[in-house]
Design an enzyme around this catalytic site. Sequence first.
Site, PDB file in Angstrom:
ATOM      1  N   ASP A   1      -5.949   2.149  -3.472  1.00  0.00           N
ATOM      2  CA  ASP A   1      -7.217   1.973  -2.749  1.00  0.00           C
ATOM      3  C   ASP A   1      -7.495   3.150  -1.825  1.00  0.00           C
ATOM      4  OD1 ASP A   1      -5.392   1.545  -0.707  1.00  0.00           O
ATOM      5  OD2 ASP A   1      -6.226  -0.398  -0.079  1.00  0.00           O
TER       6      ASP A   1
ATOM      7  N   ASP B   1      -1.157   1.275  -3.970  1.00  0.00           N
ATOM      8  CA  ASP B   1      -2.019   0.256  -4.578  1.00  0.00           C
ATOM      9  C   ASP B   1      -3.380   0.810  -4.966  1.00  0.00           C
ATOM     10  OD1 ASP B   1      -2.987   0.503  -1.977  1.00  0.00           O
ATOM     11  OD2 ASP B   1      -3.496  -1.614  -1.796  1.00  0.00           O
TER      12      ASP B   1
ATOM     13  N   ASP C   1      -2.646   6.193  -3.530  1.00  0.00           N
ATOM     14  CA  ASP C   1      -1.472   5.617  -2.876  1.00  0.00           C
ATOM     15  C   ASP C   1      -0.927   4.482  -3.729  1.00  0.00           C
ATOM     16  OD1 ASP C   1      -3.511   3.809  -2.416  1.00  0.00           O
ATOM     17  OD2 ASP C   1      -2.891   3.332  -0.383  1.00  0.00           O
TER      18      ASP C   1
ATOM     19  N   SER D   1       0.813  -1.209   0.000  1.00  0.00           N
ATOM     20  CA  SER D   1       0.000   0.000   0.000  1.00  0.00           C
ATOM     21  C   SER D   1       0.849   1.262   0.000  1.00  0.00           C
ATOM     22  CB  SER D   1      -0.957  -0.045   1.199  1.00  0.00           C
ATOM     23  OG  SER D   1      -1.924   0.957   1.135  1.00  0.00           O
TER      24      SER D   1
END
Length: 446
Positions: free
Chosen positions: A245, A243, A241, A102
């Site tokens: 999400d 990833d 960010d 992340s």
Amino acid sequence: MARKYFGTDGIRGVTNRLPMTAEMAMKVGMAAGAHFVRGDHKHRVVIGKDTRLSGYMLENALVAGFTSVGMDVVQVGPMPTPAVAMLTHSMRADLGVMISASHNPFADNGIKLFGPDGFKLSDADEERIEALIDGDVPLAAAVDIGRARRVEDARGRYTHAAKMTFPTDLTLDGLKIVIDCANGAAYQVAPSALWELGADVTAIGVTPNGKNINDKVGSTAPQTLCETVVTMGAHLGIALDGDADRLIVVDENGRVVDGDQLMATIASGWARDGRLGGGGLVATVMSNLGLERHLGAQGMNLIRTKVGDRHVLEKMRTSGFNVGGEQSGHIILSDYATTGDGLIAALQVLAEIVRAQAPASEVLNRFDPVPQLLKNVRFDGGRPLEDGRVKEVIARAEEELNGTGRLVIRPSGTEPVIRVMAEGDDRGRVEEIVDRICDAVREVAE
């Protein structure tokens, strides 16, 4: 039950150190594959990743683990976490895997698992997989070993799905948007989706080299985006960010707009259109009191959960809500996605701006946040929050804030830290209360 490998969002750590080694990744593939091999159909797992250098190593190890227990593997390459969840469900796969840490630095990585419905795994599934990781997993017979192949049009599938969430009677024509993809998983799909909907797009954080993910770019480092929006004279900026999400927005003045304001914007728009489920939204205990007051004034509810998007989603699913998220920008819109999706959330925010025909600074300024302060106190051991002296200080603070603010004190789930947060109408009192509690924790922890 204490977890050995799984944390609040999958397995995560520094690469080439336990648990983020190639050997462990292979064991996770074997264990998760064995757990989801059910019935006599040909089993399939979808694997995506972000742009970290270690993703190559972990992906290959996972492929070895899954194929060794008889699962076919579909590799989709760098893709947002919500895209992997979507593809897992749409491809009728038995399991989905996202390789990502992340918003963490590039040296970290992680493994997130999704079930066939596209939702993150239950605690029971994770506990069973943990037991298999440390046990003996039966391998497939030679004739039953799985195959692996890449799907080249996966990005197009997700881009199309994301665009379909934007109202068909609107376009982004005339909007100048700066998109910051954090040199991460959405570096191709997010700019493409915005451009295809008509926006004039300037993209930053779209030159990943394996080591620059989240490095001075993205939703946790929005300064570059703020400066670029102002320099370019853009209408707004969007930051994802690593990833993708998580979403943070920057208005035309270079001001950062957090997840609380964005959720308020989306919920108000959906309520106006008669499509808001649950009569409000779900957020965590960290969301600002100003959000709660704003929703209440409109006749909407704010339901709070523990920190973590999985807790938010669980409450949404059990209570009929379709908007939820965190102040940090994890926004879940369950009409469209099974997990937080920064791009889809951004498109809903953009739809409100287009409909209003007003600047982002006006549309997204839904409420005045109540003064809020969060401090962390590190301790060496023990349970400082159970000490009578600390309890007495906390009880006194709660009495002082009664009716005018809130107090949230919790131990971190990942490090020896006590997080002390207070908010209230009187900034000076909030600061004094937080300092007083932090001092009490330090005293008993020494």
